[in-house]
Design a protein around this motif. Structure first.
Motif, short mmCIF file in Angstrom:
data_model
loop_
_atom_site.label_atom_id
_atom_site.label_comp_id
_atom_site.label_asym_id
_atom_site.label_seq_id
_atom_site.Cartn_x
_atom_site.Cartn_y
_atom_site.Cartn_z
N GLU A 165 15.43 2.84 13.20
CA GLU A 165 16.57 1.93 13.13
C GLU A 165 16.71 1.14 14.43
N ALA A 166 16.57 1.84 15.57
CA ALA A 166 16.71 1.19 16.87
C ALA A 166 15.61 0.16 17.10
N MET A 167 14.40 0.43 16.57
CA MET A 167 13.29 -0.51 16.74
C MET A 167 13.34 -1.66 15.74
N GLY A 168 14.19 -1.53 14.73
CA GLY A 168 14.26 -2.56 13.70
C GLY A 168 13.03 -2.61 12.83
N LEU A 169 12.41 -1.44 12.61
CA LEU A 169 11.18 -1.37 11.83
C LEU A 169 11.41 -0.58 10.54
#
Length: 466
Positions: free
Chosen positions: A258-262
């Motif tokens: 989620e934090a990496m947007g992947l």
């Protein structure tokens, strides 16, 4: 595992009616072909699945969240009815075990073409995977990812044009625990070779460490691997077994992507493995809150001591096991959460009709007055922290929403997903992130989740249209 069980279908099913309806629709489509060519380009579905941020998007531009199971086709070719059975049980996706010839199969091009057509006829998305790569580097007989790519190239002709219905899982669990960092370059090379060969499908890549990524090699190198795809259309897959015995481990892994947007899916999981219990409820609950797809292992036919992972007994959909009940009928299981890909249109088996008493137009189920209401529920509470899920019910159709609440006793939001959230003291404000902002009048939708500190609480939430 290679023994084939043959079982004849008995009574006509909803599946037969579905196929008849789809045939009628196809005939109508041919008759209207001339009109179709006159439609503006943006009225025609084009392309296939693609990635937008953390979301898998179907060919019509709508988010698609996998809810399904795996079927070991290469070991049980006599169980072709399984695809329709899984659809009848509510699955919107099936992960299909194929063989590339190094250990099993090879699954022929004609067989794969038949599988794709069967999936389409039953309105389920196919995730095709090569199983021969399992445990490469540790399992001596395993195929390499390069050999898996060779197999995909050998059947490319039956895959072209199916990008709206098929995802390609390049290789199952394609590295063991020895020198697992080799997965990085091998996966990047496989993606690049698939693209240079002309594949335009969404590609799915499994993690190393037998899929469980306990060394976090996939997690920590995911941006580099994603960048290797010239089409930006790679979906990451983790398998959750005994490495994921507690809720926080699942939460932490989901948080990282989620934090990496992947984009991430749980390509396999069970309720236990290796003599240990798996946090399967957290997998389902977190995935539902975050819009993450999952594919539980597996429909039937397990052996070698993991027969307990069969979801039905002897490929009989009328004999659900306890694991099958959890996969299909738990609170966030398939029946309660799966939605068909919109490329299939309306589901012929959908029991909701304009005069169905459960529809929003019925006076007994009037939507709430005003724009919207919202509520927090406690999904998990492990003492040192807890997970809250937030749902919104629309009184009037919403294109966006904003929520506000005040904690009663010093709680804070430690982390969150699928929302823009800010907090000041005990006051919290949260809003939609675009794709989860649209809610039809009378509809209730679980829109985001969070990890909280302090004592679990469910304060009153105010909702307004954004």
């Amino acid at each position: 595992m290679n023994k084939i069980h043959l079982r004849a279908d008995t009574a006509p099913s909803r599946r037969a009616m579905r196929k008849w309806l789809l045939a009628a629709v196809s005939a109508l489509a041919v008759a209207l072909a001339g009109i179709w060519t006159l439609l503006p380009a943006n009225a025609q579905a084009e392309g296939g699945f693609h990635i937008e941020g953390t979301q898998l998007i179907d060919a019509n531009g709508n988010p698609f969240i996998m809810r399904g199971s795996s079927h070991a086709d290469v070991w049980y070719e006599g169980e072709f009815a399984s695809y329709g059975e899984l659809s009848d049980l509510g699955a919107n996706t099936v992960r299909v075990v194929l063989g590339s010839g190094q250990r099993w199969g090879p699954s022929s091009a004609s067989r794969v073409a038949d599988i794709i057509e069967e999936c389409k006829a039953n309105q389920i998305v196919c995730v095709l995977e090569v199983h021969d790569t399992t445990g490469y580097g540790e399992e001596g007989a395993a195929a390499s990812l390069a050999q898996a790519v060779d197999y995909w190239q050998s059947i490319q002709s039956v895959l072209e044009g199916q990008e709206a219905y098929v995802l390609i899982n390049i290789g199952n669990e394609p590295w063991g625990n020895q020198n697992a960092s080799g997965w990085i370059d091998a996966t990047k090379s496989a993606i690049q070779e698939m693209r240079s060969s002309g594949f335009e499908h969404t590609l799915v890549v499994d993690a190393p460490n037998w899929g469980q990524d306990w060394e976090h090699i996939m997690r920590d190198n995911a941006p580099e691997v994603a960048a290797a795809d010239s089409q930006g259309n790679t979906l990451f897959s983790v398998h959750m077994y005994e490495v994921y015995t507690n809720a926080q481990t699942v939460v932490d892994y989901f948080d990282a992507f989620e934090a990496m947007g992947l984009p991430l899916i749980v390509g396999e999981y069970g309720f236990q493995h290796g003599g240990q219990s798996v946090a399967w409820e957290t997998v389902q609950n977190e995935a539902q809150a975050r819009g993450i797809g999952w594919l539980a292992w597996s429909y039937s036919g397990n052996g070698s001591g993991v027969e307990f992972l069969d979801q039905v007994t002897n490929f009989d959909p009328n004999q659900l096991t306890s694991w099958g009940e959890q996969v299909f009928h738990s609170q966030n299981g398939i029946v309660n959460t799966a939605e068909r890909a919109t490329v299939f249109g309306d589901d012929p088996d959908d029991p909701t009709t304009p005069d169905d008493p459960t529809t929003p137009d019925d006076p007994t189920t009037d939507p709430p007055e005003g724009e919207c209401t919202a509520a927090i529920t406690v999904a998990n509470d492990w003492g040192s922290g807890w997970q809250g899920n937030v749902s919104v019910t629309a009184g009037e159709s919403l294109s966006g929403w904003t929520l506000n609440w005040t904690w009663p006793g010093g709680q804070t939001v430690q982390s969150h997903w699928n929302t823009e959230l800010s907090q000041s003291g005990g006051s919290v404000t949260a809003g939609d992130v675009g794709w989860n902002g649209s809610i039809a009048s009378g509809q209730t939708r679980e829109v985001f989740g969070f990890i909280g500190t302090g004592t679990a609480a469910t304060p009153e939430v105010t909702c307004s249209a954004a």
